[in-house]
Design an enzyme around this catalytic site. Structure first.
Site, PDB file in Angstrom:
ATOM      1  N   TYR A   1       0.840  -1.268  -0.189  1.00 33.94           N
ATOM      2  CA  TYR A   1       0.078  -0.006  -0.032  1.00 33.94           C
ATOM      3  C   TYR A   1       0.741   1.186   0.035  1.00 33.94           C
ATOM      4  CZ  TYR A   1      -4.323   2.792   0.989  1.00 33.94           C
ATOM      5  OH  TYR A   1      -5.172   3.602   1.260  1.00 33.94           O
TER       6      TYR A   1
ATOM      7  N   LYS B   1      -1.209  -1.066  -4.305  1.00 28.45           N
ATOM      8  CA  LYS B   1      -2.213  -0.057  -4.181  1.00 28.45           C
ATOM      9  C   LYS B   1      -1.836   1.229  -3.869  1.00 28.45           C
ATOM     10  CE  LYS B   1      -6.129   0.702  -0.902  1.00 28.45           C
ATOM     11  NZ  LYS B   1      -6.797   0.274   0.393  1.00 28.45           N
TER      12      LYS B   1
END
Length: 299
Positions: free
Chosen positions: A133, A158
């Site tokens: 992330y 992400k």
């Protein structure tokens, strides 16, 4: 890792006593999967990973895995202090998760080599593949992602930063490593607002917090997005997502708090948020109810 549909980030329901309501969580997850979620991400950002113990996170993942019943992938949160991240990752593996979403480390940022070591330490602690992330204290450079893409255990990226130029270069760098199994998705708050731009740089997937509270509207937007129906997509964007984002931006943490409030308004008593987040005021809840009604009216 392949996903087909909106990426669903369920909330973690709390009873008045503060404990997790696992029956309600299972109901919430089943509703999302039945509504067409392409993947379930329990105990992540919308699920208040930041406020869960490692044991609580593992129990949330276990409930989600059982509720999903193998219909779609289950990707559990892991991150924060390294020891906590490793414990949460191991707990998620034991609970039957399919992969981990590695959230940023706690408080401190590291060098590129330090971030690689952080991700690889979490990946090495269980047999689960990991998705990184890109946000906050974990901002991965193009070269860092090229290094991580050389590790077959790292299977996704992400983006929660919003730098489209860097995102484009990361997509190209991973492709240059020969990785065709990598999942890229937009993880900005209320990602529907930016997804048209992300698709243009090779990031077709997105996470949808709104899906957790109003899946019919989120699905209508997703269908318009997939079908290239720009008039329909923009009507939902203008009539629902834009006012929702305006309300969300009034108070830090409302990316989670409003979702729980919306579920309560819909009759699912998921409780409030844990500190340091705060719940909406009654006046803000009234405005949220009007926004939800306006979204449904678009259907």
């Amino acid at each position: 890792m392949n996903f087909d549909g909106i990426l669903f980030f369920p909330v973690t329901p709390f009873r008045e006593s503060g404990t997790i309501d696992h029956d309600l969580l299972a109901q919430h997850v089943v509703t999302g999967v039945d509504a067409g979620a392409g993947g379930v991400f329990p105990a992540c950002g919308t699920g208040e990973y930041h406020a869960l113990s490692a044991g609580e996170a593992a129990s949330v993942v276990g409930t989600a895995v059982e509720a999903v019943g193998g219909r779609v992938p289950v990707i559990a949160g892991s991150g924060g202090p390294l020891g906590h991240a490793i414990e949460a990752g191991q707990g998620a593996a034991d609970a039957g998760a399919d992969a981990l979403l590695v959230l940023p480390p706690y408080l401190v940022g590291g060098t590129p080599s330090g971030l690689v070591a952080y991700v690889e330490a979490i990946a090495a602690a269980s047999e689960l593949p990991v998705i990184v992330y890109h946000r906050g204290t974990a901002q991965y450079s193009v070269d860092t992602m090229r290094r991580l893409a050389a590790n077959p255990r790292v299977v996704g990226f992400k983006d929660g930063v919003g730098d489209l130029a860097t995102a484009q270069l990361i997509v190209r760098a991973v492709a240059a490593e020969g990785r065709t199994d990598f999942a890229f998705f937009n993880g900005l708050l209320t990602a529907e607002l930016t997804q048209a731009a992300y698709r243009g740089v090779g990031i077709p997937l997105y996470s949808s917090a709104a899906f957790a509270m109003i899946p019919d509207v989120a699905n209508a937007y997703y269908r318009a997005y997939i079908d290239g129906d720009e008039a329909r997509r923009l009507a939902i964007l203008d009539g629902f997502y834009t006012p929702l984002v305006a309300l969300r931006d009034e108070t830090p943490g409302f990316g989670v708090s409003l979702i729980k409030a919306g579920l309560r308004l819909g009759g699912l008593p998921v409780g409030g948020v844990r500190a340091p987040l705060v719940d909406p005021t009654p006046e803000q809840e009234e405005r949220l109810a009007a926004i939800l009604d306006a979204g449904r009216a678009l259907l």
